[in-house]
Scaffold this motif. Sequence first.
Motif, PDB file in Angstrom:
ATOM      1  N   LYS A   1       0.838  -1.202   0.000  1.00 15.05           N
ATOM      2  CA  LYS A   1       0.000   0.000   0.000  1.00 15.05           C
ATOM      3  C   LYS A   1       0.871   1.249   0.000  1.00 15.05           C
ATOM      4  O   LYS A   1       0.583   2.202  -0.679  1.00 15.05           O
ATOM      5  N   THR A   2       1.933   1.203   0.824  1.00 16.48           N
ATOM      6  CA  THR A   2       2.773   2.381   0.967  1.00 16.48           C
ATOM      7  C   THR A   2       3.349   2.795  -0.388  1.00 16.48           C
ATOM      8  O   THR A   2       3.439   3.954  -0.704  1.00 16.48           O
ATOM      9  N   ARG A   3       3.716   1.799  -1.202  1.00 10.53           N
ATOM     10  CA  ARG A   3       4.339   2.115  -2.476  1.00 10.53           C
ATOM     11  C   ARG A   3       3.409   2.893  -3.405  1.00 10.53           C
ATOM     12  O   ARG A   3       3.843   3.787  -4.090  1.00 10.53           O
ATOM     13  N   ILE A   4       2.130   2.536  -3.408  1.00 14.45           N
ATOM     14  CA  ILE A   4       1.229   3.253  -4.320  1.00 14.45           C
ATOM     15  C   ILE A   4       0.503   4.400  -3.625  1.00 14.45           C
ATOM     16  O   ILE A   4      -0.251   5.113  -4.223  1.00 14.45           O
ATOM     17  N   GLU A   5       0.756   4.553  -2.329  1.00 10.31           N
ATOM     18  CA  GLU A   5       0.112   5.604  -1.545  1.00 10.31           C
ATOM     19  C   GLU A   5       0.686   6.962  -1.923  1.00 10.31           C
ATOM     20  O   GLU A   5       1.701   7.042  -2.586  1.00 10.31           O
ATOM     21  N   GLY A   6       0.012   8.011  -1.463  1.00 13.53           N
ATOM     22  CA  GLY A   6       0.643   9.314  -1.541  1.00 13.53           C
ATOM     23  C   GLY A   6      -0.171  10.371  -2.220  1.00 13.53           C
ATOM     24  O   GLY A   6      -1.377  10.281  -2.325  1.00 13.53           O
ATOM     25  N   ASP A   7       0.550  11.368  -2.661  1.00 19.31           N
ATOM     26  CA  ASP A   7      -0.101  12.550  -3.190  1.00 19.31           C
ATOM     27  C   ASP A   7      -0.308  12.467  -4.702  1.00 19.31           C
ATOM     28  O   ASP A   7      -0.835  13.382  -5.302  1.00 19.31           O
ATOM     29  N   ASP A   8       0.105  11.373  -5.311  1.00 19.01           N
ATOM     30  CA  ASP A   8      -0.084  11.219  -6.757  1.00 19.01           C
ATOM     31  C   ASP A   8      -1.572  11.185  -7.097  1.00 19.01           C
ATOM     32  O   ASP A   8      -2.385  10.755  -6.296  1.00 19.01           O
ATOM     33  N   ARG A   9      -1.850  11.598  -8.327  1.00 19.82           N
ATOM     34  CA  ARG A   9      -3.230  11.484  -8.808  1.00 19.82           C
ATOM     35  C   ARG A   9      -3.671  10.029  -8.783  1.00 19.82           C
ATOM     36  O   ARG A   9      -2.890   9.147  -9.153  1.00 19.82           O
ATOM     37  N   CYS A  10      -4.927   9.809  -8.388  1.00 17.53           N
ATOM     38  CA  CYS A  10      -5.419   8.440  -8.323  1.00 17.53           C
ATOM     39  C   CYS A  10      -5.490   7.835  -9.726  1.00 17.53           C
ATOM     40  O   CYS A  10      -5.834   8.509 -10.693  1.00 17.53           O
ATOM     41  N   ARG A  11      -5.185   6.550  -9.793  1.00 19.84           N
ATOM     42  CA  ARG A  11      -5.156   5.869 -11.095  1.00 19.84           C
ATOM     43  C   ARG A  11      -6.539   5.674 -11.701  1.00 19.84           C
ATOM     44  O   ARG A  11      -6.664   5.343 -12.867  1.00 19.84           O
ATOM     45  N   CYS A  12      -7.589   5.827 -10.901  1.00 19.26           N
ATOM     46  CA  CYS A  12      -8.944   5.611 -11.439  1.00 19.26           C
ATOM     47  C   CYS A  12      -9.396   6.763 -12.331  1.00 19.26           C
ATOM     48  O   CYS A  12     -10.427   6.665 -12.977  1.00 19.26           O
ATOM     49  N   GLY A  13      -8.619   7.854 -12.324  1.00 19.82           N
ATOM     50  CA  GLY A  13      -8.974   8.970 -13.199  1.00 19.82           C
ATOM     51  C   GLY A  13      -9.887  10.000 -12.561  1.00 19.82           C
ATOM     52  O   GLY A  13     -10.407  10.885 -13.240  1.00 19.82           O
ATOM     53  N   SER A  14     -10.089   9.925 -11.249  1.00 17.82           N
ATOM     54  CA  SER A  14     -10.970  10.885 -10.584  1.00 17.82           C
ATOM     55  C   SER A  14     -10.353  12.279 -10.531  1.00 17.82           C
ATOM     56  O   SER A  14     -11.053  13.272 -10.359  1.00 17.82           O
ATOM     57  N   GLY A  15      -9.025  12.344 -10.612  1.00 14.55           N
ATOM     58  CA  GLY A  15      -8.340  13.628 -10.487  1.00 14.55           C
ATOM     59  C   GLY A  15      -7.963  13.968  -9.057  1.00 14.55           C
ATOM     60  O   GLY A  15      -7.267  14.942  -8.802  1.00 14.55           O
TER      61      GLY A  15
END
Length: 228
Positions: A195-209
């Motif tokens: 979880k930690t690896r994909i966690e964070g402030d990056d834009r969500c991959r689902c495209g919600s923005g």
Amino acid sequence: MRLSKGGGRAGEAEFRAGLRELARHRPDRAVGRLRKATDFCPASAPGLLSRRLYWLAAALLRLDRTELALKSLASAQKLRPRSIARQAYSVRVNPYGMPRRENPGLDDFYAFYSIHICEYLRRKEQPRFDTRQEKDAVVRLLGDSWLALSKSKRLQALGAGEKLRLFRDWPVSLPTFGLASADCGKPLEADFRRKTRIEGDDRCRCGSGLPFRQCCGRTNSPRELGCA
Ligand SMILES: [Zn+2]
């Protein structure tokens, strides 16, 4: 698609019935109807599902079931990022994807608390506390850990994504009441790291923005998971 066609009609009837219950100020009855309406919703109709989830959230909010309402709104906004569900979600959500509290310190505390309680409960055969003593002991230990973290001043000047990492990495030793023996320790640690690896402030991959931590990576409360 026979199933979804029939389900679609049943869903529409439940949805209308749910809205009628809401209009009659019976949100408890509305929740049951609207939940069925979302269950029956054809997967091919994201807009319809988003709308039903939005109204389910409205009924849950009237019952003060804020955490479940936010969970519904989180799903609704993913399906329709420009909808009224998104607006309703944005005004209620904190940086961790949880209901916003009175101040940022409480937001931090509840995120830390929920992360560790949920991980503890997931390690059990049944995700719940078996006794009052068990719950008290876990809550007390988490309170002590939180105090140590607060006193360390390490949270100062961190952004929400960095705080989440620190919450997860902060050493918390909880008792092992009734843990499934094969499940002690390792699998969950691995889960944490993934979880930690994909966690964070990056834009969500689902495209919600939205940032991942506020969308698909939001922090669940124990109540949402049906654990406590
Ligand atoms: Zn997402």
